[in-house]
Design a protein around this motif. Structure first.
Motif, PDB file in Angstrom:
ATOM      1  N   ALA A 124      72.703  74.129  89.252  1.00 46.97           N
ATOM      2  CA  ALA A 124      74.045  74.482  88.790  1.00 46.97           C
ATOM      3  C   ALA A 124      75.068  74.339  89.915  1.00 46.97           C
ATOM      4  O   ALA A 124      76.224  73.987  89.673  1.00 46.97           O
ATOM      5  CB  ALA A 124      74.049  75.913  88.259  1.00 46.97           C
ATOM      6  N   ALA A 125      74.630  74.591  91.144  1.00 47.75           N
ATOM      7  CA  ALA A 125      75.529  74.476  92.289  1.00 47.75           C
ATOM      8  C   ALA A 125      75.788  73.023  92.665  1.00 47.75           C
ATOM      9  O   ALA A 125      76.846  72.692  93.196  1.00 47.75           O
ATOM     10  CB  ALA A 125      74.951  75.232  93.484  1.00 47.75           C
ATOM     11  N   ARG A 126      74.806  72.137  92.390  1.00 45.81           N
ATOM     12  CA  ARG A 126      74.948  70.717  92.729  1.00 45.81           C
ATOM     13  C   ARG A 126      74.429  69.856  91.586  1.00 45.81           C
ATOM     14  O   ARG A 126      73.417  69.157  91.724  1.00 45.81           O
ATOM     15  CB  ARG A 126      74.188  70.388  94.018  1.00 45.81           C
ATOM     16  CG  ARG A 126      74.837  70.902  95.286  1.00 45.81           C
ATOM     17  CD  ARG A 126      74.049  70.490  96.514  1.00 45.81           C
ATOM     18  NE  ARG A 126      74.055  69.055  96.713  1.00 45.81           N
ATOM     19  CZ  ARG A 126      74.945  68.401  97.455  1.00 45.81           C
ATOM     20  NH1 ARG A 126      75.926  69.061  98.038  1.00 45.81           N
ATOM     21  NH2 ARG A 126      74.875  67.101  97.604  1.00 45.81           N
ATOM     22  N   PRO A 127      75.114  69.862  90.451  1.00 44.27           N
ATOM     23  CA  PRO A 127      74.632  69.078  89.303  1.00 44.27           C
ATOM     24  C   PRO A 127      74.604  67.584  89.564  1.00 44.27           C
ATOM     25  O   PRO A 127      73.787  66.863  88.977  1.00 44.27           O
ATOM     26  CB  PRO A 127      75.629  69.434  88.187  1.00 44.27           C
ATOM     27  CG  PRO A 127      76.860  69.895  88.908  1.00 44.27           C
ATOM     28  CD  PRO A 127      76.361  70.589  90.136  1.00 44.27           C
ATOM     29  N   ASP A 128      75.480  67.104  90.439  1.00 47.71           N
ATOM     30  CA  ASP A 128      75.513  65.668  90.712  1.00 47.71           C
ATOM     31  C   ASP A 128      74.219  65.178  91.347  1.00 47.71           C
ATOM     32  O   ASP A 128      73.843  64.014  91.182  1.00 47.71           O
ATOM     33  CB  ASP A 128      76.687  65.325  91.634  1.00 47.71           C
ATOM     34  CG  ASP A 128      78.028  65.418  90.904  1.00 47.71           C
ATOM     35  OD1 ASP A 128      78.007  65.586  89.662  1.00 47.71           O
ATOM     36  OD2 ASP A 128      79.073  65.342  91.568  1.00 47.71           O
ATOM     37  N   THR A 129      73.542  66.057  92.073  1.00 47.71           N
ATOM     38  CA  THR A 129      72.263  65.678  92.683  1.00 47.71           C
ATOM     39  C   THR A 129      71.262  65.296  91.609  1.00 47.71           C
ATOM     40  O   THR A 129      70.598  64.252  91.678  1.00 47.71           O
ATOM     41  CB  THR A 129      71.713  66.846  93.521  1.00 47.71           C
ATOM     42  OG1 THR A 129      72.559  67.037  94.646  1.00 47.71           O
ATOM     43  CG2 THR A 129      70.299  66.549  94.018  1.00 47.71           C
ATOM     44  N   TRP A 130      71.139  66.145  90.600  1.00 47.56           N
ATOM     45  CA  TRP A 130      70.197  65.848  89.516  1.00 47.56           C
ATOM     46  C   TRP A 130      70.604  64.592  88.757  1.00 47.56           C
ATOM     47  O   TRP A 130      69.768  63.761  88.405  1.00 47.56           O
ATOM     48  CB  TRP A 130      70.103  67.034  88.568  1.00 47.56           C
ATOM     49  CG  TRP A 130      69.168  66.769  87.437  1.00 47.56           C
ATOM     50  CD1 TRP A 130      69.479  66.295  86.195  1.00 47.56           C
ATOM     51  CD2 TRP A 130      67.746  66.886  87.450  1.00 47.56           C
ATOM     52  NE1 TRP A 130      68.348  66.139  85.442  1.00 47.56           N
ATOM     53  CE2 TRP A 130      67.274  66.492  86.192  1.00 47.56           C
ATOM     54  CE3 TRP A 130      66.828  67.308  88.423  1.00 47.56           C
ATOM     55  CZ2 TRP A 130      65.922  66.515  85.863  1.00 47.56           C
ATOM     56  CZ3 TRP A 130      65.474  67.312  88.092  1.00 47.56           C
ATOM     57  CH2 TRP A 130      65.047  66.921  86.831  1.00 47.56           C
ATOM     58  N   LYS A 131      71.888  64.444  88.490  1.00 49.79           N
ATOM     59  CA  LYS A 131      72.362  63.282  87.734  1.00 49.79           C
ATOM     60  C   LYS A 131      72.045  61.989  88.480  1.00 49.79           C
ATOM     61  O   LYS A 131      71.697  60.978  87.865  1.00 49.79           O
ATOM     62  CB  LYS A 131      73.859  63.402  87.468  1.00 49.79           C
ATOM     63  CG  LYS A 131      74.212  64.528  86.512  1.00 49.79           C
ATOM     64  CD  LYS A 131      75.708  64.718  86.399  1.00 49.79           C
ATOM     65  CE  LYS A 131      76.059  65.903  85.507  1.00 49.79           C
ATOM     66  NZ  LYS A 131      77.527  66.171  85.468  1.00 49.79           N
ATOM     67  N   LEU A 132      72.165  62.016  89.795  1.00 49.48           N
ATOM     68  CA  LEU A 132      71.829  60.828  90.587  1.00 49.48           C
ATOM     69  C   LEU A 132      70.346  60.520  90.508  1.00 49.48           C
ATOM     70  O   LEU A 132      69.939  59.394  90.210  1.00 49.48           O
ATOM     71  CB  LEU A 132      72.227  61.036  92.044  1.00 49.48           C
ATOM     72  CG  LEU A 132      71.704  59.973  93.027  1.00 49.48           C
ATOM     73  CD1 LEU A 132      72.449  58.659  92.832  1.00 49.48           C
ATOM     74  CD2 LEU A 132      71.815  60.448  94.466  1.00 49.48           C
ATOM     75  N   LEU A 133      69.514  61.517  90.759  1.00 48.49           N
ATOM     76  CA  LEU A 133      68.075  61.283  90.883  1.00 48.49           C
ATOM     77  C   LEU A 133      67.392  61.065  89.542  1.00 48.49           C
ATOM     78  O   LEU A 133      66.293  60.519  89.494  1.00 48.49           O
ATOM     79  CB  LEU A 133      67.424  62.456  91.624  1.00 48.49           C
ATOM     80  CG  LEU A 133      67.905  62.667  93.056  1.00 48.49           C
ATOM     81  CD1 LEU A 133      67.229  63.879  93.668  1.00 48.49           C
ATOM     82  CD2 LEU A 133      67.651  61.428  93.910  1.00 48.49           C
ATOM     83  N   SER A 134      68.021  61.489  88.451  1.00 44.17           N
ATOM     84  CA  SER A 134      67.405  61.298  87.147  1.00 44.17           C
ATOM     85  C   SER A 134      67.995  60.103  86.405  1.00 44.17           C
ATOM     86  O   SER A 134      67.590  59.798  85.289  1.00 44.17           O
ATOM     87  CB  SER A 134      67.586  62.551  86.272  1.00 44.17           C
ATOM     88  OG  SER A 134      68.964  62.798  86.033  1.00 44.17           O
ATOM     89  N   GLY A 135      68.952  59.406  87.033  1.00 44.97           N
ATOM     90  CA  GLY A 135      69.568  58.250  86.399  1.00 44.97           C
ATOM     91  C   GLY A 135      68.720  57.001  86.551  1.00 44.97           C
ATOM     92  O   GLY A 135      67.626  57.018  87.120  1.00 44.97           O
ATOM     93  N   ASN A 136      69.236  55.899  86.018  1.00 42.57           N
ATOM     94  CA  ASN A 136      68.513  54.631  86.111  1.00 42.57           C
ATOM     95  C   ASN A 136      68.532  54.134  87.552  1.00 42.57           C
ATOM     96  O   ASN A 136      69.601  54.045  88.165  1.00 42.57           O
ATOM     97  CB  ASN A 136      69.159  53.576  85.206  1.00 42.57           C
ATOM     98  CG  ASN A 136      68.997  53.932  83.751  1.00 42.57           C
ATOM     99  OD1 ASN A 136      67.977  54.466  83.347  1.00 42.57           O
ATOM    100  ND2 ASN A 136      70.017  53.650  82.954  1.00 42.57           N
ATOM    101  N   PRO A 137      67.378  53.801  88.122  1.00 47.60           N
ATOM    102  CA  PRO A 137      67.340  53.359  89.525  1.00 47.60           C
ATOM    103  C   PRO A 137      67.973  51.990  89.706  1.00 47.60           C
ATOM    104  O   PRO A 137      67.916  51.139  88.831  1.00 47.60           O
ATOM    105  CB  PRO A 137      65.842  53.324  89.837  1.00 47.60           C
ATOM    106  CG  PRO A 137      65.182  53.129  88.512  1.00 47.60           C
ATOM    107  CD  PRO A 137      66.034  53.863  87.526  1.00 47.60           C
ATOM    108  N   ASP A 138      68.562  51.791  90.845  1.00 50.13           N
ATOM    109  CA  ASP A 138      69.114  50.497  91.197  1.00 50.13           C
ATOM    110  C   ASP A 138      67.975  49.619  91.711  1.00 50.13           C
ATOM    111  O   ASP A 138      67.122  50.084  92.469  1.00 50.13           O
ATOM    112  CB  ASP A 138      70.172  50.691  92.286  1.00 50.13           C
ATOM    113  CG  ASP A 138      70.906  49.407  92.611  1.00 50.13           C
ATOM    114  OD1 ASP A 138      70.335  48.568  93.344  1.00 50.13           O
ATOM    115  OD2 ASP A 138      72.040  49.246  92.132  1.00 50.13           O
ATOM    116  N   PRO A 139      67.930  48.343  91.304  1.00 44.55           N
ATOM    117  CA  PRO A 139      66.841  47.462  91.765  1.00 44.55           C
ATOM    118  C   PRO A 139      66.696  47.412  93.282  1.00 44.55           C
ATOM    119  O   PRO A 139      65.586  47.255  93.792  1.00 44.55           O
ATOM    120  CB  PRO A 139      67.243  46.089  91.211  1.00 44.55           C
ATOM    121  CG  PRO A 139      68.094  46.399  90.017  1.00 44.55           C
ATOM    122  CD  PRO A 139      68.845  47.660  90.378  1.00 44.55           C
ATOM    123  N   ALA A 140      67.794  47.572  93.994  1.00 45.80           N
ATOM    124  CA  ALA A 140      67.742  47.467  95.456  1.00 45.80           C
ATOM    125  C   ALA A 140      66.976  48.617  96.093  1.00 45.80           C
ATOM    126  O   ALA A 140      66.449  48.480  97.192  1.00 45.80           O
ATOM    127  CB  ALA A 140      69.158  47.408  96.036  1.00 45.80           C
TER     128      ALA A 140
END
Length: 208
Positions: free
Chosen positions: A111-127
């Motif tokens: 809850a304090a850093r929701p962007d962290t979860w959104k980044l790590l649970s999103g679609n990975p970049d091929p690079a």
């Protein structure tokens, strides 16, 4: 006259130096990744977001891949700290309260850093596709080390064979709780959802 004043902030930004600038570069990259997807994170996009020139960003990270790797590592550390907090630590024979406290700690971290979860649970970049999932594997390993003596203390039959499945259940429950919290559905707070999921996981493991 106007063009000289527009350039001046960029010249001052360079004086901060790479060490002080790196966290700001990563913060800008995180915002771009959450808003537009990780594929949108480029050196040019980060420089534009920060209102600096690209050499300022290159002074911090050699290229886009190095920048993304550093961002993923930093955010993984934040999330892993929350996951580790969800492990029973007061004693080997953990009770329901220990699990409830742990899941509350995890959800408060998210809850304090929701962007962290959104980044790590999103679609990975091929690079940097190899970097995604690394944090989850670490979480599984740590959960395994913590849960093994607890299952033995509980006297769970055939505990070693059941251990991998129960660890996966535990970690998956945490991931599901995070998604529920961030979705806003059910109007959950970290405290209430942590109590509900923590109690449910404890009972599932205890009755295995």
């Amino acid at each position: 006259m106007g063009s000289r004043s527009a350039v001046r902030p960029r010249q001052r930004a360079q004086h901060l130096g790479p060490e002080r600038r790196r966290p700001q570069v990563l913060d800008a990259a995180l915002r771009i990744a959450v808003e537009d997807g990780i594929a949108a994170v480029t050196v040019a996009a980060v420089a534009e977001r920060m209102n600096v020139t690209r050499p300022v960003v290159y002074a911090c990270f050699a290229d886009r891949v190095e920048l993304l790797e550093a961002l993923i590592r930093r955010e993984e550390r934040v999330l892993l700290d929350g996951i580790v907090a969800a492990l029973p630590r007061r004693r080997v024979e953990a009770d329901e309260e220990v699990f409830v406290e742990g899941f509350r700690a995890l959800l408060e971290t998210v809850a304090a850093r929701p962007d962290t979860w959104k980044l790590l649970s999103g679609n990975p970049d091929p690079a940097v596709v190899h970097s995604f999932g690394r944090g989850r594997q670490v979480a599984l390993e740590r959960c395994t080390r913590r849960l093994r003596p607890t299952l033995r203390a509980w006297g769970i039959a055939d505990a070693e064979r059941k251990l991998p499945a129960l660890v996966e259940l535990w970690v998956s429950a945490g991931e599901g709780a995070v998604r529920t919290l961030l979705s806003g559905e059910g109007d959950w707070t970290p405290e209430d959802l942590g109590a509900f999921v923590g109690a449910a996981v404890y009972r599932a493991l205890r009755g295995a």
